[in-house]
Write a protein that holds these residues in place. Structure first.
Motif, short mmCIF file in Angstrom:
data_model
loop_
_atom_site.label_atom_id
_atom_site.label_comp_id
_atom_site.label_asym_id
_atom_site.label_seq_id
_atom_site.Cartn_x
_atom_site.Cartn_y
_atom_site.Cartn_z
N GLU A 152 0.35 -1.39 -0.02
CA GLU A 152 -0.01 -0.30 0.06
C GLU A 152 0.87 1.25 0.37
OE1 GLU A 152 -3.69 -1.79 2.49
OE2 GLU A 152 -2.74 0.23 3.24
N VAL A 153 0.30 2.20 -0.90
CA VAL A 153 0.95 3.62 -0.21
C VAL A 153 0.36 4.37 0.15
CG1 VAL A 153 1.15 5.67 -1.72
CG2 VAL A 153 1.59 4.03 -3.30
N PRO A 166 4.03 7.70 12.55
CA PRO A 166 3.74 6.14 12.94
C PRO A 166 3.23 5.99 12.87
CG PRO A 166 5.86 7.52 13.58
CD PRO A 166 4.89 8.77 12.16
N ARG A 167 2.21 6.47 13.94
CA ARG A 167 0.73 5.55 13.76
C ARG A 167 -0.08 5.69 13.54
NH1 ARG A 167 -0.11 10.94 15.51
NH2 ARG A 167 -1.80 12.08 14.29
N GLU A 168 -0.23 5.99 11.95
CA GLU A 168 -1.26 5.68 11.28
C GLU A 168 -0.16 3.78 9.66
OE1 GLU A 168 -3.82 6.43 9.59
OE2 GLU A 168 -3.47 7.75 11.34
N VAL A 169 1.12 4.10 10.38
CA VAL A 169 1.81 2.97 10.05
C VAL A 169 1.20 1.61 10.67
CG1 VAL A 169 4.09 1.16 10.00
CG2 VAL A 169 3.71 3.76 8.88
N ILE A 170 1.51 1.93 12.08
CA ILE A 170 1.39 0.89 13.07
C ILE A 170 -0.12 0.88 12.73
CG2 ILE A 170 1.30 0.74 15.96
CD1 ILE A 170 3.77 0.83 14.32
N ALA A 173 -1.13 -1.38 10.23
CA ALA A 173 -0.11 -3.30 10.50
C ALA A 173 -1.38 -4.13 11.00
CB ALA A 173 1.11 -2.77 10.79
N LEU A 174 -1.63 -3.22 12.26
CA LEU A 174 -2.50 -4.07 13.18
C LEU A 174 -3.42 -4.44 12.56
CD1 LEU A 174 -2.38 -1.96 16.77
CD2 LEU A 174 -1.29 -3.94 16.11
N GLU A 175 -4.34 -3.83 11.56
CA GLU A 175 -5.52 -3.67 10.67
C GLU A 175 -5.60 -5.80 10.06
OE1 GLU A 175 -7.20 1.03 10.89
OE2 GLU A 175 -6.13 -0.69 8.70
N LEU A 176 -4.62 -5.64 9.50
CA LEU A 176 -4.00 -6.10 8.69
C LEU A 176 -3.45 -7.48 9.58
CD1 LEU A 176 -2.52 -4.22 5.40
CD2 LEU A 176 -4.49 -5.54 6.05
#
Length: 198
Positions: A152-153, A166-170, A173-176
């Motif tokens: 994903e972009v 960073p919070r959006e990345v984490i 990652a948790l959602e997936l």
């Protein structure tokens, strides 16, 4: 009115590239893609896109401009059109081929242990984003076996920077349910420069 011999001979002669096209096709059928260098493989593709012209100079010019076959297909349509012999329809068709190749690459990588073939991951990323005009922050989400869950972009920036949260990345990652990620960042001012972090 009779046709003079020189004119009759000229009318019978066929363009030199017609025999060349047949020979290239035969080599591809006999040996597959590995039997041809990149410029000849690109020529084969261009035969369909430019039917009545010698495509060797166009193929060589594209590779000279962009470097590799992946980078030719990854180049934006407007840059492709700057190469002599590449018009709007040829540029569009090359982008359709690129989209198809990217879809194949995603399918091939998804579910595999991507870290066991780091060069394939690099090739995949180069094909997907090496010639993007703006900076992208892309994330490859991996499962516990290092198989690709998603590509994903996460952010798109300007020509020289892109914000990363960073919070959006984490969160993603948790959602997936990803257990590992590969962070990918391109550098549009350096067309083939891509940074990977794991």
């Amino acid at each position: 009115m009779p046709v003079s011999p020189p004119l009759a001979k000229a009318a019978e002669e066929k363009p030199h590239y017609l025999g060349h096209r047949d020979r290239l096709r035969e080599r591809f059928v006999a040996g597959g893609a590995d039997a041809l260098p990149d410029y000849e493989l690109l020529e084969l593709l261009l035969f369909r896109l430019i039917p009545r012209s010698d495509t060797k100079p166009v193929a060589k010019a594209l590779l000279a401009r962009f470097g590799t076959l992946a980078e030719v297909l990854g180049a934006p349509a407007e840059l492709l059109r700057e190469v002599k012999g590449v018009g709007p329809s040829v540029a569009l068709d090359l982008k359709i081929v690129a989209a198809t190749a990217q879809r194949m690459a995603r399918s091939a990588v998804r579910g595999r242990e991507v870290l066991s073939s780091w060069n394939n991951v690099l090739d995949y990323c180069r094909a997907a984003m090496a010639f993007e005009a703006r900076e992208q922050f892309r994330i490859l989400f991996l499962d516990k076996k290092n198989g690709l869950i998603a590509d994903e972009v996460q952010q798109t920036g300007t020509v020289d920077h892109t914000p990363v949260y960073p919070r959006e990345v984490i969160k993603r990652a948790l959602e997936l349910s990803a257990t590992a990620i590969i962070l990918v960042h391109n550098h549009p001012t350096q067309p083939i420069s891509i940074t990977l972090d794991h």
